[in-house]
Scaffold this active site. Structure first.
Site, PDB file in Angstrom:
ATOM      1  N   LYS A  40       0.842  -1.206   0.000  1.00 14.83           N
ATOM      2  CA  LYS A  40       0.000   0.000   0.000  1.00 14.83           C
ATOM      3  C   LYS A  40       0.874   1.252   0.000  1.00 14.83           C
ATOM      4  O   LYS A  40       2.086   1.171   0.287  1.00 14.83           O
ATOM      5  CB  LYS A  40      -0.905  -0.007   1.237  1.00 14.83           C
ATOM      6  CG  LYS A  40      -0.158   0.085   2.568  1.00 14.83           C
ATOM      7  CD  LYS A  40      -1.076  -0.207   3.744  1.00 14.83           C
ATOM      8  CE  LYS A  40      -0.309  -0.123   5.054  1.00 14.83           C
ATOM      9  NZ  LYS A  40      -1.122  -0.574   6.201  1.00 14.83           N
ATOM     10  N   ARG A 139     -11.241   0.165  14.960  1.00 13.84           N
ATOM     11  CA  ARG A 139     -10.990   0.762  13.646  1.00 13.84           C
ATOM     12  C   ARG A 139     -11.728  -0.077  12.617  1.00 13.84           C
ATOM     13  O   ARG A 139     -12.944  -0.139  12.637  1.00 13.84           O
ATOM     14  CB  ARG A 139      -9.469   0.847  13.405  1.00 13.84           C
ATOM     15  CG  ARG A 139      -9.078   1.799  12.312  1.00 13.84           C
ATOM     16  CD  ARG A 139      -7.578   1.818  12.048  1.00 13.84           C
ATOM     17  NE  ARG A 139      -7.081   0.572  11.438  1.00 13.84           N
ATOM     18  CZ  ARG A 139      -5.854   0.421  10.953  1.00 13.84           C
ATOM     19  NH1 ARG A 139      -4.983   1.417  10.998  1.00 13.84           N
ATOM     20  NH2 ARG A 139      -5.473  -0.724  10.417  1.00 13.84           N
ATOM     21  N   TYR A 273      15.713  30.185   6.729  1.00 15.66           N
ATOM     22  CA  TYR A 273      14.575  30.983   7.216  1.00 15.66           C
ATOM     23  C   TYR A 273      14.565  31.100   8.735  1.00 15.66           C
ATOM     24  O   TYR A 273      14.727  30.092   9.441  1.00 15.66           O
ATOM     25  CB  TYR A 273      13.259  30.317   6.794  1.00 15.66           C
ATOM     26  CG  TYR A 273      12.920  30.428   5.331  1.00 15.66           C
ATOM     27  CD1 TYR A 273      12.838  31.679   4.706  1.00 15.66           C
ATOM     28  CD2 TYR A 273      12.647  29.302   4.583  1.00 15.66           C
ATOM     29  CE1 TYR A 273      12.501  31.772   3.354  1.00 15.66           C
ATOM     30  CE2 TYR A 273      12.303  29.382   3.240  1.00 15.66           C
ATOM     31  CZ  TYR A 273      12.227  30.621   2.630  1.00 15.66           C
ATOM     32  OH  TYR A 273      11.891  30.708   1.311  1.00 15.66           O
ATOM     33  N   MET A 321      11.138  24.440   1.344  1.00 11.96           N
ATOM     34  CA  MET A 321      10.281  23.613   0.494  1.00 11.96           C
ATOM     35  C   MET A 321      11.083  22.688  -0.420  1.00 11.96           C
ATOM     36  O   MET A 321      10.725  21.522  -0.613  1.00 11.96           O
ATOM     37  CB  MET A 321       9.352  24.483  -0.364  1.00 11.96           C
ATOM     38  CG  MET A 321       8.355  23.655  -1.167  1.00 11.96           C
ATOM     39  SD  MET A 321       7.257  24.619  -2.212  1.00 11.96           S
ATOM     40  CE  MET A 321       6.213  25.411  -1.024  1.00 11.96           C
TER      41      MET A 321
HETATM   42  C1  LIG Z   1      -0.399  -1.619   6.804  1.00 13.02           C
HETATM   43  C2  LIG Z   1      -0.988  -2.904   7.202  1.00 13.02           C
HETATM   44  C3  LIG Z   1      -0.181  -4.040   7.388  1.00 13.02           C
HETATM   45  C4  LIG Z   1       1.320  -3.965   7.383  1.00 13.02           C
HETATM   46  O1  LIG Z   1       1.725  -3.353   8.585  1.00 13.02           O
HETATM   47  P1  LIG Z   1       3.281  -3.263   8.968  1.00 13.02           P
HETATM   48  O2  LIG Z   1       3.282  -2.798  10.373  1.00 13.02           O
HETATM   49  O3  LIG Z   1       3.859  -2.255   8.028  1.00 13.02           O
HETATM   50  O4  LIG Z   1       3.845  -4.596   8.764  1.00 13.02           O
HETATM   51  C5  LIG Z   1      -0.787  -5.238   7.615  1.00 13.02           C
HETATM   52  N1  LIG Z   1      -2.127  -5.344   7.687  1.00 13.02           N
HETATM   53  C6  LIG Z   1      -2.934  -4.264   7.547  1.00 13.02           C
HETATM   54  C7  LIG Z   1      -4.387  -4.431   7.668  1.00 13.02           C
HETATM   55  C8  LIG Z   1      -2.397  -3.016   7.316  1.00 13.02           C
HETATM   56  O5  LIG Z   1      -3.201  -1.971   7.174  1.00 13.02           O
END
Ligand SMILES: *Cc1c(COP(=O)(O)O)cnc(C)c1O
Length: 389
Positions: A40, A139, A273, A321
């Site tokens: 992801k 969640r 800055y 930036m």
């Molecule tokens: C992001 C995520 C993972 C991976 O988590 P890590 O801590 O990066 O290994 C696994 N399962 C779900 C549902 C996630 O959202």
């Protein structure tokens, strides 16, 4: 965004796909279960397509992304073979597209079961479902007290040919704190969930609960499959507990940039800055062309470490930036490289060190490196490019 003129950009994130392969093999051999590689958020900033392919080459059984939109793109990128799980979408999402793309879709709410049933009916495709239960995150996932109803709906869908319930799963809230006791409680609740689902007559093949920290540090949470993300990229889920190096991980991302200006300034010179830093002696300064638009957090101002010419130095003054100022070792000139983070084995600061000094976690350091920074790939994931430590 990808730049058409990568070579014109004076910074690069080198991505070692063999490191990702090695990290995946390490998790697999530790967990002794099936492995879902999480890609992801553009593979935590490393590049989704390349990392997904490296993980498959290294033996991943599944790929996983959060958003349905990411999963649809991922299917295009990796072709029809890899199994893909996706778990985040809103009411009205194009679940039919997901079914046509042969995605395995999580249902973590009663409305999601109904919408997926509708999509399966419309497309005539049996939906491969992973039922998500909330065991202590508040969640994603169906609460235990709604689980019998959810399982009943799924059972009815199975009878109608709409569903194939491939998995039952959940997510751990504090697996990165191995001593805190919550993971054991979540496992107990997951067991209750299993009984509820079994009692409803669902025959589930894959139970999965553990992300990186769970996979490494909670053997009982491994079940049939683990879902590592961060460790595959060579960053620790909790570097205060065990560093990436202590776990035996290899950092996949090395971030570096060319020094594009240098000057020696007298004592008392205000830097960048707001003049939040001022020299206390004649000082050799350089300009590094990366800034907060590239994901270099403004909280890295004055504190984040760099290696230049084999010497540790730090950011001086505020991150801007597009650029920041750093102290240069004596004799360093324009065109030499500033190394921001990478593998500790090569003497570089790590993403976790950056996280420590900026008040965040290594996840955020790598994931936020912006699309403007070109990624340059090395290896394939298939073979180890260096001997294991
Ligand atoms: C992001 C995520 C993972 C991976 O988590 P890590 O801590 O990066 O290994 C696994 N399962 C779900 C549902 C996630 O959202």
């Amino acid at each position: 965004m990808t730049l058409e003129h990568d070579a014109a950009f004076p910074a690069v994130a080198d991505i070692d796909l063999d490191a990702i392969g090695d990290n995946l093999r390490l998790v697999r051999s530790t967990a002794q279960t099936a492995t879902l590689g999480v890609v992801k958020a553009d593979a935590y900033g490393h590049g989704r397509q390349q990392c997904a392919q490296a993980m498959m080459a290294a033996g991943a059984d599944y790929l996983g992304v959060a958003q349905l939109a990411e999963a649809l793109d991922l299917r295009q990128e990796v072709g029809p073979e890899p199994r893909i799980l996706t778990w985040l979408y809103a009411p009205g999402a194009p679940l039919g597209d997901g079914l046509r793309a042969d995605l395995e879709i999580s249902v973590g709410a009663l409305w999601a079961i109904d919408e997926l049933a509708t999509a399966a009916r419309k497309t005539g495709i049996t939906a491969k479902v992973h039922l998500k239960v909330d065991t202590g995150m508040a969640r994603g996932g169906i609460d235990l007290w709604n689980l019998a109803e959810a399982a009943g709906k799924l059972r009815a869908g199975v009878a109608e040919g709409l569903f194939d319930v491939a998995g039952l799963w959940s997510h751990l809230a504090r697996a990165d704190e191995p001593e805190c006791g919550l993971t054991e409680q979540q496992i107990d609740i997951f067991e209750e969930a299993r009984h509820i689902v079994d009692a409803a007559g669902l025959d589930i093949r894959i139970h999965h609960l553990a992300a990186s920290a769970g996979a490494l540090w909670h053997p009982k949470a491994r079940y049939d499959m683990v879902r590592p993300g961060i460790v595959l990229y060579g960053v620790s889920p909790n570097s205060g507990y065990l560093s990436a190096q202590q776990i035996g991980l290899r950092a996949a991302m090395t971030l570096s940039a060319e020094i594009i200006a240098e000057r020696t300034v007298p004592e008392g010179t205000g830097i960048s800055y707001g003049h939040t830093d001022r020299t206390d002696r004649p000082t050799h300064l350089g300009v590094v062309p990366l800034g907060y638009s590239d994901g270099i957090d403004r909280k890295a101002s004055n504190v984040a470490p760099l290696v230049i010419d084999g010497t540790r130095t730090r950011i001086r003054g505020r991150v801007c930036m597009d650029q920041f100022v750093t102290e240069l070792p004596y004799g360093t000139t324009v065109g030499e490289r500033a190394w921001l983070f990478g593998d500790a084995e090569f003497g570089l600061p790590t993403a976790d060190e950056w996280a420590d000094v900026t008040g965040t976690i290594g996840y955020e350091i790598v994931t936020r490196i912006g699309a403007r920074v070109p990624r340059r790939y090395h290896g394939t994931g298939m073979a180890s490019s260096r001997a294991p430590r």
